[in-house]
Design an enzyme around this catalytic site. Structure first.
Site, PDB file in Angstrom:
ATOM      1  N   HIS A 181       0.915  -1.255  -0.002  1.00 47.95           N
ATOM      2  CA  HIS A 181      -0.102  -0.240   0.059  1.00 47.95           C
ATOM      3  C   HIS A 181       0.727   1.218   0.019  1.00 47.95           C
ATOM      4  O   HIS A 181       0.462   2.192  -0.120  1.00 47.95           O
ATOM      5  CB  HIS A 181      -0.931   0.154   1.244  1.00 47.95           C
ATOM      6  CG  HIS A 181      -0.337   0.370   2.706  1.00 47.95           C
ATOM      7  ND1 HIS A 181      -0.026  -0.816   3.438  1.00 47.95           N
ATOM      8  CD2 HIS A 181       0.097   1.523   3.357  1.00 47.95           C
ATOM      9  CE1 HIS A 181       0.480  -0.160   4.439  1.00 47.95           C
ATOM     10  NE2 HIS A 181       0.423   1.240   4.462  1.00 47.95           N
ATOM     11  N   ASP A 211       0.319  -7.603   1.356  1.00 44.40           N
ATOM     12  CA  ASP A 211       0.658  -6.245   1.539  1.00 44.40           C
ATOM     13  C   ASP A 211       2.212  -6.059   1.531  1.00 44.40           C
ATOM     14  O   ASP A 211       2.676  -5.442   2.290  1.00 44.40           O
ATOM     15  CB  ASP A 211      -0.037  -5.551   2.800  1.00 44.40           C
ATOM     16  CG  ASP A 211       0.175  -4.079   2.946  1.00 44.40           C
ATOM     17  OD1 ASP A 211       0.177  -3.456   1.809  1.00 44.40           O
ATOM     18  OD2 ASP A 211       0.123  -3.585   4.117  1.00 44.40           O
ATOM     19  N   SER A 300       4.709   2.658   7.841  1.00 48.03           N
ATOM     20  CA  SER A 300       4.438   1.530   7.033  1.00 48.03           C
ATOM     21  C   SER A 300       5.672   1.163   6.195  1.00 48.03           C
ATOM     22  O   SER A 300       6.223   2.044   5.335  1.00 48.03           O
ATOM     23  CB  SER A 300       3.312   1.742   6.097  1.00 48.03           C
ATOM     24  OG  SER A 300       2.228   1.723   7.014  1.00 48.03           O
TER      25      SER A 300
END
Length: 463
Positions: A181, A211, A300
């Site tokens: 993402h 992911d 992230s």
């Protein structure tokens, strides 16, 4: 799956076992008629003989013990002697070269063992990067919000930030692991290293379901000065984590630059309920590391590391919530490593101009998990219409087929297929993995087709 070494030090020395080295008194007396000095000579000989036997035993025991522990090291995956480790690394490298692919391997751990948080930060920071994702997206026009329908949406340049972990390099690229993402829908990707120098990066491979993604920076574009300041991360073993163990999270929090937070492992093997594309709650089969170390937007793709400076997880702020505190999640590195190994060996992708992009000539829709469960339709992209005369029709695609992979890359929803097509020009040949109904059952087949140009397809719903 790659093996990970928790340290590069040799095994602790194994001391000799306790031995009774006192000579036992034989209790023999001097035979009648024999001089006492002869008895003394024999006794001395006996003592010398036993001492020699003991010495030999000690040598043999040392050899056997060393051999035994070398064998244990080999079987359990721990390095024995530095020379053996070097030979193994060279063998692995040779095997990788022969296979024409890269293998995700662990760099050496810090020799100092457990470190302070400051030590961990110093050790790991050169392996962490900041990632900037720039894209152009359509946004709702201001006037349409007040009932002025028919107004065309506007295009707006969007920018998002995340983090990445340097995992190695091949002959021409520096390879960086991150979250999917962080890089999805990117028109351009920029990577910034510890020296704040920024370089353009290309997409290597993605796995939206897990992911995870790998991006690549050409080695020719990185200065020698930057190369001297960065290094691949040291990988640990997330399977050996214990609840309560101290960990450190490092990443580009909120886009302010690299920052460090610390906490403990709150839980291992944590499963989560996620929201599907249509808003339906779905229980994930994947497991995560839960930590109370702060993981904020921008973190992230960054690293969760243990106190040896080993990466044991890839942080995901996507799984965080503003409603709670002290509950961050990371993808365990042991699970991620095999996926990353696959992604890092895929061909590097670069965006092509929109007017040059290829199409399949199909109208498609994502197969929801609820439909898969209720009707047995495979997870993937359902072909609802095939354009006459299109590349898809020529290749034999039919209404009702389900596309599960595009050019070797797994696809589970329409947005993934559209994103992949943005890297392919009209006229390029690609392969599709398709589930097709034959004899009332789905059968997997592979088809090859040449992509149409934009004007060749009458539908732009998906491809």
């Amino acid at each position: 799956m790659s093996e990970y070494y928790t340290n590069n030090s040799q095994n602790p020395y194994m001391g000799n076992q306790d031995r009774n080295t006192n000579m036992e008194n034989s209790g023999l007396h001097t035979p009648s008629g024999q001089p006492g000095r002869k008895n003394t000579g024999r006794k001395a000989a006996r003592v010398a003989k036993k001492i020699g036997a003991i010495t030999l035993s000690a040598v043999l025991f040392g050899g056997v013990a060393a051999g035994t522990f070398q064998g244990v090291n080999y079987l359990t995956g721990y390095p024995a002697e530095q020379t053996q480790e070097t030979e193994s690394s060279q063998s692995a490298s040779a095997a990788g070269s022969q296979a024409g692919s890269q293998v995700l391997t662990a760099a050496a751990s810090s020799d100092s063992g457990a470190m302070t948080v400051a030590d961990v930060a110093d050790y790991v920071m050169p392996s962490i990067v900041s990632i900037t994702n720039r894209s152009v997206q359509e946004v709702e026009n201001y006037f349409s919000m007040f009932g002025y329908y028919g107004v065309q949406p506007q295009e707006q340049e969007m920018e998002s930030v995340g983090s990445g972990i340097i995992i190695g390099q091949n002959d021409s690229e520096l390879l960086i692991a991150t979250n999917n993402h962080v890089v999805e829908d990117a028109d351009s990707l920029t990577v910034s290293f510890i020296d704040n120098e920024a370089y353009e990066a290309n997409l290597k491979g993605t796995d939206a379901e897990n992911d995870l993604a790998v991006i690549a920076v050409p080695l020719t574009s990185i200065s020698a000065d930057t190369m001297s300041k960065i290094k691949p991360a040291t990988l640990g073993d997330s399977d050996s984590l214990r609840v309560g163990e101290q960990v450190v999270a490092i990443g580009n929090a909120l886009g302010y630059g690299q920052s460090v937070t610390t906490g403990i492992v709150s839980a291992t093997n944590r499963t989560l309920t996620e929201t599907s594309s249509n808003g339906t709650p779905v229980q994930s089969s994947a497991t995560y590391i839960q930590t109370d170390a702060a993981i904020n937007p921008g973190n992230s793709g960054g690293a969760l590391v243990n106190m040896k400076g080993e990466v044991i997880g890839i942080n995901s702020a996507k799984l965080a919530s503003t409603e709670v505190e002290g509950m961050g999640y990371a993808i365990p590195i042991t699970r991620a490593s095999s996926i990353i190994n696959t992604l890092m060996n895929e061909s590097t992708l670069t965006k092509v101009a929109e007017n040059e992009r290829g199409t399949l000539g199909v109208t498609v829709t994502t197969v929801p998990a609820s439909v898969t469960e209720a009707y047995g339709i495979p997870t993937g992209i359902y072909v609802s219409e095939v354009t006459a005369g299109s590349a898809a029709e020529t290749a034999g695609l039919r209404r009702g087929d389900v596309i599960t992979a595009f050019d070797g890359r797994s696809v589970t929803d329409v947005s993934q297929l559209q994103e992949l097509l943005s890297y392919y020009k009209a006229g390029q040949s690609v392969t599709l993995t398709v589930q097709s109904i034959e004899n009332n059952a789905y059968t997997e087949k592979t088809v090859t087709l040449t992509l149409d140009g934009q004007s060749d397809s009458s539908t732009q719903a998906a491809a």
